[in-house]
Design a protein around this motif. Sequence first.
Motif, short mmCIF file in Angstrom:
data_model
loop_
_atom_site.label_atom_id
_atom_site.label_comp_id
_atom_site.label_asym_id
_atom_site.label_seq_id
_atom_site.Cartn_x
_atom_site.Cartn_y
_atom_site.Cartn_z
N LEU A 160 0.87 -1.10 -0.07
CA LEU A 160 0.10 -0.01 0.06
C LEU A 160 0.82 1.40 0.04
CD1 LEU A 160 -3.30 0.90 2.08
CD2 LEU A 160 -1.20 2.30 2.29
N ALA A 161 0.37 2.36 -0.90
CA ALA A 161 1.26 3.55 -0.65
C ALA A 161 0.26 4.69 -1.06
CB ALA A 161 2.13 3.49 -2.02
N MET A 199 2.29 6.77 3.99
CA MET A 199 3.08 5.75 4.42
C MET A 199 3.36 4.83 3.27
SD MET A 199 0.51 3.40 6.13
CE MET A 199 -0.30 4.68 7.26
N VAL A 200 4.20 3.88 3.39
CA VAL A 200 4.30 2.61 2.41
C VAL A 200 4.37 1.30 3.56
CG1 VAL A 200 5.81 1.54 0.92
CG2 VAL A 200 5.93 4.02 0.89
N ARG A 201 3.29 0.83 3.13
CA ARG A 201 3.30 -0.63 3.99
C ARG A 201 3.06 -1.74 3.07
NH1 ARG A 201 -1.65 0.80 7.13
NH2 ARG A 201 -2.99 0.04 5.67
N ALA A 224 5.92 -1.27 7.95
CA ALA A 224 5.55 -0.07 7.27
C ALA A 224 6.79 1.06 7.75
CB ALA A 224 3.95 0.75 7.46
N LEU A 225 6.84 2.10 6.70
CA LEU A 225 7.89 3.34 6.90
C LEU A 225 6.48 4.37 6.85
CD1 LEU A 225 10.91 2.42 4.90
CD2 LEU A 225 10.33 2.58 7.54
N VAL A 232 6.97 0.90 11.83
CA VAL A 232 6.17 0.26 12.57
C VAL A 232 6.06 -1.21 12.19
CG1 VAL A 232 3.45 0.19 13.10
CG2 VAL A 232 4.84 2.28 12.51
N PHE A 233 5.90 -2.19 13.15
CA PHE A 233 5.68 -3.54 13.10
C PHE A 233 4.56 -3.99 13.82
CE2 PHE A 233 10.12 -2.18 13.06
CZ PHE A 233 10.85 -2.64 11.89
N VAL A 234 3.77 -4.98 13.08
CA VAL A 234 2.31 -5.42 13.66
C VAL A 234 2.17 -6.75 13.48
CG1 VAL A 234 -0.12 -4.96 13.76
CG2 VAL A 234 1.30 -2.96 13.74
#
Length: 517
Positions: free
Chosen positions: A260-261, A293-295, A309-310, A340-342
């Motif tokens: 996702l962007a 973001m970029v995820r 994500a960043l 982020v880490f989920v």
Amino acid sequence: MDTNAQSPVIPAVVIGLTQLFFSQLSSAEVYVESDKLMPVIEAQQKQLKEQEAQIRRQQQDLDVLRRQIEQLQRALPASSGRISEQPVDAPVPAQDLDNLQQQIDEIRKGVPPHSLPPPRAVADPAVSELSDIEDVISNAATEWPGSIPLLGTTIKAKISGYANLDINYDTDAIISPAQFIPADIVAFDKTAAEGDEGQTEFTVQTSRLIFETKQPWEGREFTTLISMDFVQDASVTTPNPRMRKAYGQVSNFLWGGSVLAGQDWSTFADVVAIPNTLDFQGPNSVIGLRHPMVRWHKKYGPQYQFKVALEAPDSQIFEDEIVDGETIDVVEVGKWPDAVFVLVSETEKYHFQTGLLLRDLRASGDPDSAVSTTGWGLNLSGTFDMPGALSKDLLTYSFSFGEGYSGLLNDAPPDAAYNVADNSLEALKTSAWYVGYQHWWTPCLYSVATYGRVRQDNLDFQPGIAYKETQYRSINLVWAPFPRWLTGIEVLYGSREDKNGDRGSLIRTQWTTRMTF
């Protein structure tokens, strides 16, 4: 024998000769015109014959397509191995319908202009029923209800949203009349303009408009979404357009995951676990930020999902320093994105999410230099279906803590404070949690009770008006007589406490009506 000049014989002869002459001339003109028209008539007859032949060929093509659909309908039950138990009107696969629709569109493009009768009004009794193929396409079940195909492409589009009206009455002063943000409760020097004597507000700011598209391509799916509301400025109730989301996403793109962007909810947030309040903002302790973001995310089996994500470092909030009555502005200097880490685990009965956030907090209090510190946050959140007789009820919860992450919360207290004495930046320790419970009284009547709290540890050099703690309480009664309309009333209580002990609180009564499309 002399002839009388007044005899009627001569005029009669003259008139007769004149009529004969002009009738011959008129006939000659007709013959000339007919010679000119004959080639035109023959050309039109030839064109009509060609159009009739083309229409017959198109009708044959439609018949072939109709038989293909019938074969698909017969083949679907056979593939299940239980023909007798399979319903006759089993849904046709969406991809097959898209292909058939494209073929129909290509055929219709070849129909000569004005070769078909003009369309009739729907109420016209002479209108025939839909053809078999149109009926199948219009009534077939799809994987994306409410979407429509864009003719000539494989793209499907969907427009949705809702019109929302909130009527609020506040008993005390708050600087965000359109949203219930405990951090905006006025704790000192209240004024009548801020609602110190009570105020009523009508607002449609929270109405929403969403446009989505989906397109398959070689086993992948491209998705786009743009979402808007009208809450650009929470300090007023005037609707002003605001971008909520704007992103594109492609599935099965990188190591079997989706990318996702664009702008979306922070990956650190858990939207599934947000209580179903009528209040648009929700609890003060919700991680409710949206930014670019970029995820990348991927599912592992039916139960687990991992996200990384960043994200843009645009939500960093620094508290300005006050020295000798003068305010020193602290300017954000974004150097590195948030990471982020989920990990998500969910079944039909529960949803659980744990997330880790790492941040580079960087600011400039001195124009000639920038200082930084590290921020981090940990979040545990989820939902749980109640057992037994309360199986329809839902428990939601969230607990987060860390240093320098609080700007992502709904209350948005500062992430860090700038110390002018030694030109340093110090992250603020923050804990935030909430719990919500939704109970169904009847199939169309429910209530949600929610409690939330945010607390921040203050530093010695922070001013006395620095944010210390807020609380959030709400309970509602919502009636949803049918899926596209709900209305209800909610009572909210919020309080704020500053470092120096100043306190402010208020009660809000909110009535909401929402119609979805």
